[in-house]
Design a protein around this motif. Structure first.
Motif, PDB file in Angstrom:
ATOM      1  N   LEU A   1     -21.668  22.542 -31.658  1.00 42.66           N
ATOM      2  CA  LEU A   1     -20.504  22.887 -30.843  1.00 42.66           C
ATOM      3  C   LEU A   1     -19.707  21.641 -30.469  1.00 42.66           C
ATOM      4  O   LEU A   1     -18.472  21.667 -30.424  1.00 42.66           O
ATOM      5  N   ARG A   2     -20.415  20.552 -30.203  1.00 45.06           N
ATOM      6  CA  ARG A   2     -19.719  19.310 -29.865  1.00 45.06           C
ATOM      7  C   ARG A   2     -18.898  18.806 -31.046  1.00 45.06           C
ATOM      8  O   ARG A   2     -17.786  18.306 -30.876  1.00 45.06           O
ATOM      9  N   LYS A   3     -19.463  18.922 -32.234  1.00 38.46           N
ATOM     10  CA  LYS A   3     -18.716  18.506 -33.424  1.00 38.46           C
ATOM     11  C   LYS A   3     -17.530  19.445 -33.675  1.00 38.46           C
ATOM     12  O   LYS A   3     -16.484  19.014 -34.170  1.00 38.46           O
ATOM     13  N   THR A   4     -17.706  20.711 -33.348  1.00 30.33           N
ATOM     14  CA  THR A   4     -16.613  21.675 -33.508  1.00 30.33           C
ATOM     15  C   THR A   4     -15.433  21.301 -32.620  1.00 30.33           C
ATOM     16  O   THR A   4     -14.272  21.513 -32.981  1.00 30.33           O
ATOM     17  N   GLU A   5     -15.732  20.748 -31.453  1.00 35.62           N
ATOM     18  CA  GLU A   5     -14.663  20.351 -30.534  1.00 35.62           C
ATOM     19  C   GLU A   5     -13.796  19.231 -31.113  1.00 35.62           C
ATOM     20  O   GLU A   5     -12.674  19.013 -30.668  1.00 35.62           O
ATOM     21  N   ALA A   6     -14.317  18.529 -32.130  1.00 32.26           N
ATOM     22  CA  ALA A   6     -13.544  17.457 -32.770  1.00 32.26           C
ATOM     23  C   ALA A   6     -12.593  18.001 -33.842  1.00 32.26           C
ATOM     24  O   ALA A   6     -11.774  17.259 -34.378  1.00 32.26           O
ATOM     25  N   LEU A   7     -12.704  19.310 -34.135  1.00 31.51           N
ATOM     26  CA  LEU A   7     -11.818  19.898 -35.140  1.00 31.51           C
ATOM     27  C   LEU A   7     -10.381  19.963 -34.615  1.00 31.51           C
ATOM     28  O   LEU A   7     -10.157  20.028 -33.409  1.00 31.51           O
ATOM     29  N   PRO A   8      -9.401  19.994 -35.519  1.00 35.35           N
ATOM     30  CA  PRO A   8      -8.001  20.134 -35.098  1.00 35.35           C
ATOM     31  C   PRO A   8      -7.772  21.458 -34.376  1.00 35.35           C
ATOM     32  O   PRO A   8      -8.476  22.440 -34.615  1.00 35.35           O
ATOM     33  N   LEU A   9      -6.761  21.462 -33.517  1.00 36.20           N
ATOM     34  CA  LEU A   9      -6.443  22.649 -32.725  1.00 36.20           C
ATOM     35  C   LEU A   9      -6.214  23.869 -33.610  1.00 36.20           C
ATOM     36  O   LEU A   9      -6.762  24.945 -33.358  1.00 36.20           O
ATOM     37  N   GLU A  10      -5.387  23.712 -34.650  1.00 35.55           N
ATOM     38  CA  GLU A  10      -5.034  24.869 -35.474  1.00 35.55           C
ATOM     39  C   GLU A  10      -6.246  25.410 -36.237  1.00 35.55           C
ATOM     40  O   GLU A  10      -6.326  26.602 -36.522  1.00 35.55           O
ATOM     41  N   MET A  11      -7.209  24.547 -36.551  1.00 31.47           N
ATOM     42  CA  MET A  11      -8.411  25.011 -37.257  1.00 31.47           C
ATOM     43  C   MET A  11      -9.302  25.820 -36.312  1.00 31.47           C
ATOM     44  O   MET A  11      -9.895  26.823 -36.704  1.00 31.47           O
ATOM     45  N   LYS A  12      -9.397  25.377 -35.064  1.00 32.32           N
ATOM     46  CA  LYS A  12     -10.179  26.143 -34.077  1.00 32.32           C
ATOM     47  C   LYS A  12      -9.515  27.496 -33.814  1.00 32.32           C
ATOM     48  O   LYS A  12     -10.196  28.501 -33.627  1.00 32.32           O
ATOM     49  N   ALA A  13      -8.179  27.496 -33.815  1.00 28.91           N
ATOM     50  CA  ALA A  13      -7.462  28.765 -33.633  1.00 28.91           C
ATOM     51  C   ALA A  13      -7.744  29.708 -34.802  1.00 28.91           C
ATOM     52  O   ALA A  13      -7.964  30.912 -34.605  1.00 28.91           O
ATOM     53  N   ASP A  14      -7.764  29.188 -36.030  1.00 32.42           N
ATOM     54  CA  ASP A  14      -8.078  30.013 -37.205  1.00 32.42           C
ATOM     55  C   ASP A  14      -9.505  30.560 -37.101  1.00 32.42           C
ATOM     56  O   ASP A  14      -9.768  31.721 -37.428  1.00 32.42           O
ATOM     57  N   LEU A  15     -10.427  29.722 -36.651  1.00 33.97           N
ATOM     58  CA  LEU A  15     -11.827  30.119 -36.515  1.00 33.97           C
ATOM     59  C   LEU A  15     -11.970  31.291 -35.545  1.00 33.97           C
ATOM     60  O   LEU A  15     -12.631  32.294 -35.836  1.00 33.97           O
ATOM     61  N   LEU A  16     -11.329  31.178 -34.384  1.00 36.01           N
ATOM     62  CA  LEU A  16     -11.442  32.219 -33.365  1.00 36.01           C
ATOM     63  C   LEU A  16     -10.608  33.447 -33.712  1.00 36.01           C
ATOM     64  O   LEU A  16     -10.949  34.567 -33.325  1.00 36.01           O
TER      65      LEU A  16
END
Length: 686
Positions: A561-576
């Protein structure tokens, strides 16, 4: 949960071996006299439980598996003869192994052995979720003396006097018919019905309040579409792809996916119908809203009362949540698209005028010319542009002050209407989770449902047990949408900046149109400043997406989860977004599946970025930093391949890590000023 399965198929001498079939199912090495070889198969992880049952008049040697099936192959002379019938049955997972064994033994004895068949039974438990039994049955009956009987017999036709009919040549007239009914379709149907009854009777004996049915969904009167059963190879391929976090593209798997989604929609529709029949249509939502409106408004202070009167005048009618929300959203859009760019533009003009005037005094001719000012006649041009700036700055300041007043009234009115909506909704649905009680990211959804109830449109209202799930999806989609919008703003302004940079280079080379050069310089720097402002806003949404990711994947590893927080904003938005899309059908996808969906979108951005970069030949683009070059396609940065590979690998191995519930409270923190609240989602504060 158990599912019902009983299917039968024939083992034919044409292309199969009865001895090999028995060896494979029992796990026992058997010698085949027909093939003159030992039949042996890979040992199973869990050894099968095998036994043979026979009728009383069948010889004792039938209890010897090797002899039984060798004798079967000897007695069946035809090259395409039926050697055996296999019945495959699924065993209820609600029963213990001993209970399953007794169920199979009783069913086989009653249905097959008592009818004259020898049954070779093998129970397989390799997969805990799929216990099942293979039942190999003889297809030729035994005579009372223990010898093999005939599969078919002659049935003669008789005349009125009871004499056998003869044809023109004097031969007896007869028909060849089966000596048993074991091949009849009606018999198979009866076996299925009897097995379902045997399971239900066993459930009843052991106090299990469940039932199964051998009937189709249509025959049971169920609104469900049956899925297509996959062949073994296709099923194993689908499982392998799932382990990799990829989606299998086979026809029948894709068809089953569509069937599952359709069944989920049918289920939701039926739940709504049930909800409508149970829900009291006499609920007076209008009265509930009015009561809460009175309770809230009578305790407002002077500023809030003033804002409510302002909104009554502005709307020329009744102040409702929908009307205030629409006004506020429109105001925010106008601020972002018009007012904020104007304010940034005046700041940029002021900075350029200051820098150019300083350069002129220091005899820095290159800087003066770069900003579109002449060296000769500098003061005249400078004075004209300064006057223009002052007029624009004055107008922008007036708009800013006016907007500040209107925004304050709208936001106060919005808080009042939100509180009314939350209170009314919470009264109707007292069992919703606390985090949704006064979360304004769900206020518009609640208002829509209240409006639907008020208008009698109950088909738009989810059942009570589904409400938390629907609120969760709405909040998730809303935050993802806001994150996407700010990402788009960064991307668009970055591309505009690059275009203006190229235009400025061309104007500098010609060096004649100083007015165009000055205007382009102002626009170029304005675009860059807007990029920086949107990036500041993106940080707020990035924090929200991090918190939501932790909530949606509670069993993911902490370091993952900590590494996921380093992902770009738009990639986290795509994931969710992918999570929300799949969860809409009541099936929450794994973290790995969502990560792969986000990776696909990131790969599309990368392909577009490479194509765009290859088309840029100007020195302006080359002078940009790597991060600045990427913002046109990766608004929040590009994740390293190493990080993504690491995430995919780790996502395949979740653990039972439990996080401190206190971490989730960050989702509900209120901003302390108007602008911050606007970006984070307004919270009630009266």
């Amino acid at each position: 949960m158990s599912y019902f399965r009983l299917q039968a198929n024939i083992i034919s001498k044409k292309n199969q071996s009865a001895v090999a079939s028995a060896s494979y199912r029992s796990g026992e090495e058997l010698y085949s006299e027909r093939d003159e070889e030992m039949k042996s198969f890979r040992k199973r992880e869990v050894a099968p439980v095998s036994f043979i049952l026979k009728p009383d008049h069948a010889p004792e040697w039938t209890l010897n598996r090797e002899k039984l099936w060798n004798e079967v192959e000897k007695v069946e002379k035809a090259w395409n003869a039926q050697l055996a019938r296999e019945v495959l049955i699924a065993l209820p997972i609600e029963l213990t192994a001993d209970q399953q064994h007794k169920l199979v033994q009783r069913f086989v004895q009653n249905e097959f052995v008592d009818a004259g068949m020898v049954a070779d039974v093998s129970i397989h438990r390799d997969k805990a979720h799929n216990p099942h039994a293979h039942i190999l049955l003889t297809v030729r009956p035994f005579n009372e003396d223990g010898s093999w009987g005939n599969k078919k017999v002659r049935q003669y036709e008789y005349d009125q006097d009871g004499e056998i009919l003869r044809n023109d040549t004097g031969e007896k007239v007869f028909q060849t018919v089966s000596s048993t009914n074991w091949n009849e379709r009606e018999t198979l149907v009866q076996w299925r019905l009897d097995y379902a009854e045997a399971i239900n009777q066993t459930f009843k004996e052991h106090g299990i309040k469940k039932t199964v049915s051998a009937l189709s969904f249509e025959e049971q009167g169920l609104d469900r579409i049956p899925e297509v059963r996959l062949e073994r190879n296709e099923y194993q391929y689908v499982k392998r792809m799932e382990k990799k976090g990829l989606e299998a593209k086979t026809f029948y798997h894709q068809l089953n996916q569509e069937i599952r989604k359709t069944n989920a929609e049918i289920k939701q529709l039926n739940q709504k119908i049930s909800f409508l029949t149970e829900k009291q249509k006499s609920v007076d939502v209008q009265s509930i809203l009015h009561r809460h409106s009175v309770e809230v408004t009578q305790h407002l202070d002077t500023d809030y009362q003033k804002s409510m009167r302002f909104m009554e005048g502005r709307l020329k009618g009744n102040v409702t949540f929908q009307a205030v929300h629409k006004q506020l959203e429109g105001l925010y859009r106008w601020e972002e698209r018009t007012l904020e760019p104007k304010q940034v533009k005046t700041d940029v003009m002021h900075a350029i005028l200051n820098a150019t005037h300083s350069a002129y005094q220091n005899r820095n001719v290159a800087t003066v010319k770069d900003q579109g000012f002449p060296v000769k006649g500098f003061l005249t041009v400078f004075t004209e542009r300064l006057e223009t700036f002052e007029k624009l700055a004055e107008a922008a300041e007036k708009e800013k002050q006016t907007n500040k007043t209107v925004t304050a009234h709208l936001e106060r009115s919005f808080r009042v209407q939100s509180l009314i909506v939350h209170n009314a909704f919470n009264e109707l649905y007292p069992d919703i989770e606390d985090r949704y009680g006064y979360n304004d990211r769900t206020a518009d959804f609640k208002a829509e449902l209240l409006e639907a109830m008020k208008n009698g449109e109950w088909h738009r209202v989810p059942p009570s047990h589904e409400m938390n799930h629907r609120l969760q999806l709405h909040e998730l989609k809303k935050v993802c949408s806001q994150a996407e919008k700010v990402s788009d703003s960064i991307r668009i302004q970055s591309l505009v900046r690059n275009k203006l940079g190229n235009e400025k280079e061309k104007l500098l080379k010609v060096g004649k149109d100083l007015d165009a050069l000055y205007e382009t310089s102002v626009k170029l720097n304005t675009a860059q400043k807007l990029v920086e402002r949107y990036q500041e806003k993106a940080m707020h949404f990035d924090k929200q997406l991090n918190d939501l990711a932790r909530e949606k994947f509670p069993h993911a590893k902490e370091r993952l989860l900590r590494k996921t927080e380093a992902l770009p904003l738009e990639m986290k938005a795509d994931l969710l977004k992918h999570f929300a899309k799949e969860a809409a059908f009541q099936k929450e996808p794994s973290f790995k599946v969502c990560l792969h969906a986000a990776l696909k979108e990131q790969e599309k951005r990368h392909a577009s970025f490479v194509n765009y970069r290859n088309q840029q030949s100007g020195s302006f683009y080359q002078r940009l930093t790597i991060d600045q070059q990427q913002t046109g396609h990766f608004p929040s940065g590009q994740a390293s391949t190493e990080l993504l590979d690491n995430l995919v690998r780790q996502a395949a191995h979740p653990n039972s890590y439990e996080k401190d519930p206190g971490e989730l409270s960050k989702l509900n923190r209120k901003g302390r000023n108007t602008r911050m609240r606007r970006h984070l989602g307004l919270e009630i504060e009266l």
